[in-house]
Design an enzyme around this catalytic site. Structure first.
Site, PDB file in Angstrom:
ATOM      1  N   ARG A  66       0.829  -1.221   0.000  1.00  0.00           N
ATOM      2  CA  ARG A  66       0.000   0.000   0.000  1.00  0.00           C
ATOM      3  C   ARG A  66       0.858   1.264   0.000  1.00  0.00           C
ATOM      4  NH1 ARG A  66      -3.188  -1.364   5.313  1.00  0.00           N
ATOM      5  NH2 ARG A  66      -0.991  -1.385   5.898  1.00  0.00           N
ATOM      6  N   LYS A 175       3.673 -18.563   6.702  1.00  0.00           N
ATOM      7  CA  LYS A 175       3.083 -18.886   7.989  1.00  0.00           C
ATOM      8  C   LYS A 175       2.802 -17.603   8.749  1.00  0.00           C
ATOM      9  CE  LYS A 175       5.581 -19.961  11.697  1.00  0.00           C
ATOM     10  NZ  LYS A 175       6.071 -18.768  12.438  1.00  0.00           N
ATOM     11  N   HIS A 205       9.902 -22.021   6.771  1.00  0.00           N
ATOM     12  CA  HIS A 205      11.290 -21.833   6.345  1.00  0.00           C
ATOM     13  C   HIS A 205      12.259 -22.825   6.989  1.00  0.00           C
ATOM     14  CE1 HIS A 205      11.651 -19.338  10.005  1.00  0.00           C
ATOM     15  NE2 HIS A 205      12.938 -19.555   9.926  1.00  0.00           N
ATOM     16  N   LYS A 209      16.193 -25.140   5.597  1.00  0.00           N
ATOM     17  CA  LYS A 209      17.536 -25.117   6.197  1.00  0.00           C
ATOM     18  C   LYS A 209      18.275 -26.380   5.777  1.00  0.00           C
ATOM     19  CE  LYS A 209      15.961 -22.571  10.301  1.00  0.00           C
ATOM     20  NZ  LYS A 209      16.654 -21.308  10.483  1.00  0.00           N
ATOM     21  N   GLU A 243      15.620 -19.341  21.506  1.00  0.00           N
ATOM     22  CA  GLU A 243      16.057 -18.050  20.957  1.00  0.00           C
ATOM     23  C   GLU A 243      16.479 -17.136  22.100  1.00  0.00           C
ATOM     24  OE1 GLU A 243      13.643 -16.518  17.526  1.00  0.00           O
ATOM     25  OE2 GLU A 243      12.112 -17.635  18.600  1.00  0.00           O
ATOM     26  N   ASP A 262       3.184 -19.882  17.072  1.00  0.00           N
ATOM     27  CA  ASP A 262       4.309 -19.354  16.293  1.00  0.00           C
ATOM     28  C   ASP A 262       5.367 -20.427  16.004  1.00  0.00           C
ATOM     29  OD1 ASP A 262       5.775 -17.259  15.072  1.00  0.00           O
ATOM     30  OD2 ASP A 262       6.991 -17.009  16.874  1.00  0.00           O
ATOM     31  N   HIS A 267       7.276 -25.039  13.096  1.00  0.00           N
ATOM     32  CA  HIS A 267       8.656 -25.513  13.067  1.00  0.00           C
ATOM     33  C   HIS A 267       8.884 -26.774  13.917  1.00  0.00           C
ATOM     34  CE1 HIS A 267       9.057 -21.731  11.169  1.00  0.00           C
ATOM     35  NE2 HIS A 267       9.264 -21.001  12.232  1.00  0.00           N
ATOM     36  N   LYS A 369      11.464 -17.817  23.854  1.00  0.00           N
ATOM     37  CA  LYS A 369      12.210 -16.588  23.586  1.00  0.00           C
ATOM     38  C   LYS A 369      12.916 -16.162  24.861  1.00  0.00           C
ATOM     39  CE  LYS A 369       9.522 -14.875  19.679  1.00  0.00           C
ATOM     40  NZ  LYS A 369      10.464 -15.157  18.590  1.00  0.00           N
TER      41      LYS A 369
HETATM   42  P1  NDP Z   1       4.961  -6.771   8.361  1.00  0.00           P
HETATM   43  O1  NDP Z   1       4.150  -6.476   9.571  1.00  0.00           O
HETATM   44  O2  NDP Z   1       6.256  -6.072   8.160  1.00  0.00           O
HETATM   45  O3  NDP Z   1       3.985  -6.547   7.120  1.00  0.00           O
HETATM   46  C1  NDP Z   1       4.396  -6.606   5.769  1.00  0.00           C
HETATM   47  C2  NDP Z   1       3.709  -5.506   4.981  1.00  0.00           C
HETATM   48  O4  NDP Z   1       2.326  -5.763   4.909  1.00  0.00           O
HETATM   49  C3  NDP Z   1       3.858  -4.137   5.611  1.00  0.00           C
HETATM   50  O5  NDP Z   1       5.027  -3.512   5.178  1.00  0.00           O
HETATM   51  C4  NDP Z   1       2.619  -3.425   5.145  1.00  0.00           C
HETATM   52  O6  NDP Z   1       2.908  -2.787   3.912  1.00  0.00           O
HETATM   53  C5  NDP Z   1       1.624  -4.518   4.854  1.00  0.00           C
HETATM   54  N1  NDP Z   1       0.554  -4.513   5.855  1.00  0.00           N
HETATM   55  C6  NDP Z   1       0.658  -4.379   7.192  1.00  0.00           C
HETATM   56  N2  NDP Z   1      -0.542  -4.399   7.766  1.00  0.00           N
HETATM   57  C7  NDP Z   1      -1.426  -4.529   6.775  1.00  0.00           C
HETATM   58  C8  NDP Z   1      -2.831  -4.585   6.725  1.00  0.00           C
HETATM   59  N3  NDP Z   1      -3.575  -4.545   7.818  1.00  0.00           N
HETATM   60  N4  NDP Z   1      -3.422  -4.697   5.514  1.00  0.00           N
HETATM   61  C9  NDP Z   1      -2.691  -4.763   4.390  1.00  0.00           C
HETATM   62  N5  NDP Z   1      -1.345  -4.710   4.380  1.00  0.00           N
HETATM   63  C10 NDP Z   1      -0.731  -4.586   5.558  1.00  0.00           C
HETATM   64  O7  NDP Z   1       5.132  -8.339   8.311  1.00  0.00           O
HETATM   65  P2  NDP Z   1       6.412  -9.207   8.019  1.00  0.00           P
HETATM   66  O8  NDP Z   1       7.072  -8.690   6.796  1.00  0.00           O
HETATM   67  O9  NDP Z   1       7.187  -9.346   9.263  1.00  0.00           O
HETATM   68  O10 NDP Z   1       5.753 -10.631   7.739  1.00  0.00           O
HETATM   69  C11 NDP Z   1       4.962 -10.895   6.611  1.00  0.00           C
HETATM   70  C12 NDP Z   1       4.359 -12.284   6.767  1.00  0.00           C
HETATM   71  O11 NDP Z   1       5.385 -13.238   6.866  1.00  0.00           O
HETATM   72  C13 NDP Z   1       3.515 -12.434   8.029  1.00  0.00           C
HETATM   73  O12 NDP Z   1       2.450 -13.282   7.767  1.00  0.00           O
HETATM   74  C14 NDP Z   1       4.471 -13.067   9.009  1.00  0.00           C
HETATM   75  O13 NDP Z   1       3.812 -13.810   9.989  1.00  0.00           O
HETATM   76  C15 NDP Z   1       5.284 -13.967   8.077  1.00  0.00           C
HETATM   77  N6  NDP Z   1       6.608 -14.261   8.607  1.00  0.00           N
HETATM   78  C16 NDP Z   1       7.477 -13.244   8.894  1.00  0.00           C
HETATM   79  C17 NDP Z   1       8.742 -13.525   9.374  1.00  0.00           C
HETATM   80  C18 NDP Z   1       9.724 -12.433   9.635  1.00  0.00           C
HETATM   81  O14 NDP Z   1      10.870 -12.756   9.973  1.00  0.00           O
HETATM   82  N7  NDP Z   1       9.354 -11.176   9.511  1.00  0.00           N
HETATM   83  C19 NDP Z   1       9.186 -14.925   9.610  1.00  0.00           C
HETATM   84  C20 NDP Z   1       8.207 -15.924   9.235  1.00  0.00           C
HETATM   85  C21 NDP Z   1       6.967 -15.567   8.759  1.00  0.00           C
HETATM   86  P3  NDP Z   1       2.050  -1.554   3.375  1.00  0.00           P
HETATM   87  O15 NDP Z   1       1.558  -0.783   4.553  1.00  0.00           O
HETATM   88  O16 NDP Z   1       3.054  -0.809   2.540  1.00  0.00           O
HETATM   89  O17 NDP Z   1       0.970  -2.173   2.566  1.00  0.00           O
HETATM   90  C1  BG6 Z   2       9.523 -17.493  12.787  1.00  0.00           C
HETATM   91  C2  BG6 Z   2       8.831 -17.055  14.038  1.00  0.00           C
HETATM   92  O1  BG6 Z   2       8.693 -18.340  12.040  1.00  0.00           O
HETATM   93  O2  BG6 Z   2      10.697 -18.217  13.138  1.00  0.00           O
HETATM   94  C3  BG6 Z   2       9.754 -16.191  14.882  1.00  0.00           C
HETATM   95  O3  BG6 Z   2       7.683 -16.296  13.676  1.00  0.00           O
HETATM   96  C4  BG6 Z   2      11.038 -16.917  15.163  1.00  0.00           C
HETATM   97  O4  BG6 Z   2       9.127 -15.830  16.106  1.00  0.00           O
HETATM   98  C5  BG6 Z   2      11.632 -17.445  13.869  1.00  0.00           C
HETATM   99  O5  BG6 Z   2      11.923 -16.006  15.758  1.00  0.00           O
HETATM  100  C6  BG6 Z   2      12.823 -18.334  14.144  1.00  0.00           C
HETATM  101  O6  BG6 Z   2      13.431 -18.642  12.923  1.00  0.00           O
HETATM  102  P1  BG6 Z   2      14.984 -18.934  12.866  1.00  0.00           P
HETATM  103  O7  BG6 Z   2      15.242 -19.339  11.454  1.00  0.00           O
HETATM  104  O8  BG6 Z   2      15.669 -17.658  13.262  1.00  0.00           O
HETATM  105  O9  BG6 Z   2      15.227 -20.019  13.864  1.00  0.00           O
END
Ligand code: NDP
Ligand code: BG6
Length: 515
Positions: A66, A175, A205, A209, A243, A262, A267, A369
């Site tokens: 967005r 996920k 993910h 690994k 972690e 989570d 995992h 954690k």
């Molecule tokens: P973010 O919270 O950073 O969200 C990603 C993007 O989604 C934001 O930059 C935002 O972009 C958009 N967003 C946020 N809220 C909303 C909303 N209500 N409606 C529409 N768009 C929205 O998430 P992550 O990048 O951390 O994670 C993305 C997915 O991956 C999640 O489902 C998370 O559980 C999963 N995940 C993440 C991991 C990680 O390490 N971060 C690890 C494993 C899984 P914008 O506002 O520009 O649209």
């Molecule tokens: C993500 C969880 O799926 O895995 C996080 O949402 C967690 O909470 C992470 O920290 C751990 O992944 P890794 O690869 O760092 O062990």
């Protein structure tokens, strides 16, 4: 469909240059491209694949979110994340700039059909310009609540089906896949209305690994372990995913999830399935996933009674880690966390697998954690020698420890005679270290999985029934946690979790390993 057999054969080579044939030309669309996952993992992984010639020569990446952004701004943010997060061995200024040229950006609201029409025209334009043959990979990296809307909009815009008979369209779903059994089933129903199951790649993910995949190589690529891998020789199994990090900036997500959703549902149960599964007939998606689901279906369902006796949950309070004596904030004081939050940041469980191979062999699993070390480890604890020939010696049991991260490797402990006249024994280890044997530069789990998806190999992704089976197992736990409010916090940051988790093993005359 390509076979992973080829992949495994190459897994023993240093990852500097991949010998896997490049994927088909395609466009990768990342939804949520302005977010944390995209920046830290996806873009660096795609760059790594390009640098290793695992992407086709012709490819395009479209970021969709967005936040208003130009193509150039998205390209610059990609260069920044590659510099910060990509594997140093692939870092190359020229290559990075070339990679960034393949990136485009579309800004739009998910409930606006026009945004998806805009995406469609951009896809068609890039298809024509780079001869990408209509192959498309959609990656859902937004908060999970948005997944159904994106799937429906893709369907309505006619983007869920391949644009010509020779092209493919696939969707990767991050996920958490739902937040309980009912929502996972609902999501599966929404997905299959728009996509056929073989188009769907549910990602965990951990399965990307190398060390997790190596568990299968250890078990099924060697003749010496599998005969011992059962109730006749194994006393119990321990799986630890610890972690040191706290909740960081993810409270909004974590407060609605907790460690059970989570980590355990995904995992930890994935690792459990891989340790416990029967040898698959082949290393392909159907055979591997068939065997994994049988394990989930054989795990004894948790009842209200067994949840009380066999599951321990915890939440960290203030504390300090061994290397850092400054006070760490307790979970309830972390930014975005409710001051009376009952979200669990730690779970330990005794899991029983009711089948011929594992009857009577408990699997003790734990994740948390703010524990003292970052370590993911699977420990196979073997039974004691049936008769102690060496009297007066207090012998420990043999352990086969698979260190998934961070010191990737395998070690086996056994007893050796100390030099000298006396018959004195000492526990020693034989170690295999990934770093020593293969050097650094291992491929990120995301790179492996994205590459598999582009090559149409779903072996390391979850099937609809697999995700639902995992939710079916944790659902009663979540309901019970919801119904009974805990006394939190119950462990200090920087310790190995609540005392009750130690008692879980002590009452069976066992102890957690010190990883
Ligand atoms: P973010 O919270 O950073 O969200 C990603 C993007 O989604 C934001 O930059 C935002 O972009 C958009 N967003 C946020 N809220 C909303 C909303 N209500 N409606 C529409 N768009 C929205 O998430 P992550 O990048 O951390 O994670 C993305 C997915 O991956 C999640 O489902 C998370 O559980 C999963 N995940 C993440 C991991 C990680 O390490 N971060 C690890 C494993 C899984 P914008 O506002 O520009 O649209
Ligand atoms: C993500 C969880 O799926 O895995 C996080 O949402 C967690 O909470 C992470 O920290 C751990 O992944 P890794 O690869 O760092 O062990």
């Amino acid at each position: 469909m390509t076979s992973r057999k080829h992949d495994v054969a190459n897994a023993v080579e240093p990852a500097k240059k991949s010998s896997i044939s490049p994927a088909d030309p395609c466009t990768i669309v990342i939804f949520g491209a302005s977010g944390d996952l995209s920046r830290r993992k996806l873009v660096p992984a795609l760059y790594g694949l390009a640098a290793q010639n695992c992407l086709a020569r012709r490819f395009a990446i479209i970021g969709f979110a967005r936040t208003p952004m130009t193509d150039e701004a998205f390209q610059q943010s990609a260069v920044d994340s590659v510099k910060k997060f990509a594997d140093a061995s692939t870092a190359n200024e020229g290559q990075c700039k070339e990679f960034a040229h393949a990136l485009a950006y579309v800004a739009g609201e998910y409930h606006h059909p026009e945004a998806f029409e805009k995406l469609k025209s951009r896809l068609e334009e890039l298809d024509r310009a780079h001869k990408l043959n209509g192959n498309r990979l959609f990656y859902l990296a937004t908060p999970p609540e948005v997944y159904p809307l994106i799937i429906e909009q893709l369907h309505k815009a006619g983007l869920a089906k391949h644009p010509n008979g020779k092209s493919w369209v696939r969707i990767v779903i991050e996920k958490p896949y739902g937040r309980d059994l009912a929502s996972a089933q609902k999501l599966n129903q929404i997905v299959v209305k728009s996509f056929d199951e073989p188009q769907v790649y549910r990602i965990d993910h951990y399965l990307g690994k190398d060390t997790v995949q190596n568990l299968l190589v250890l078990r099924f690529g060697n003749g010496i372990f599998e005969p011992l891998w059962n109730r006749n020789y194994v006393d119990h199994v321990q799986i630890t995913a610890a972690e040191t990090l706290g909740v960081e900036q993810r409270a909004a997500f974590y407060e609605t999830a907790g460690a059970t959703r989570d980590m355990i549902q995904s995992h930890v149960l994935q690792l459990t399935s891989l340790v416990a599964m029967e040898p698959p007939a082949a290393f392909d998606a159907t055979a591997v996933r068939n065997e994994k689901i049988k394990i989930l279906q054989s795990i004894r369902p948790f009842t209200e009674e067994s949840i009380k006796s066999d599951i321990v949950r915890g939440q960290y309070g203030p504390g300090s880690t061994p290397g850092n004596t400054s006070l760490l904030t307790g979970y309830r004081k972390e930014p975005g966390v409710k001051p009376n939050s009952t979200t669990e940041t730690y779970v330990a469980a005794k899991v029983q697998i009711d089948n011929w191979r594992w009857a009577g062999v408990p699997f003790y699993v734990r994740t948390g954690k703010r524990l003292p070390n970052r370590v993911t480890e699977i420990a196979i604890q073997f039974r004691r020698a049936p008769h102690l020939v060496f009297r007066g010696q207090n012998l420990s049991t043999n352990t086969l420890a698979l260190n998934i991260q961070p010191d990737e490797g395998i070690s086996i402990s056994f007893h050796a005679k100390l030099p000298g006249q006396e018959m004195k024994l000492k526990t020693v280890t034989m170690d295999f270290s990934y770093q020593k044997e293969f050097g650094g530069g291992e491929r990120s789990a995301y790179a492996t999985l994205i590459n598999d998806c582009m090559r149409g190999d779903a072996t390391l992704f979850d099937r609809a029934d697999g995700v639902e089976a995992a939710w079916a197992l944790v659902n009663p736990i979540l309901e019970s946690f919801e119904a009974h409010k805990p006394r939190f916090p119950n462990y200090a940051a920087g310790t190995w979790g609540p005392h009750e988790a130690d008692k879980l093993l002590e009452r069976d005359d066992r102890h957690w390993r010190k990883p």
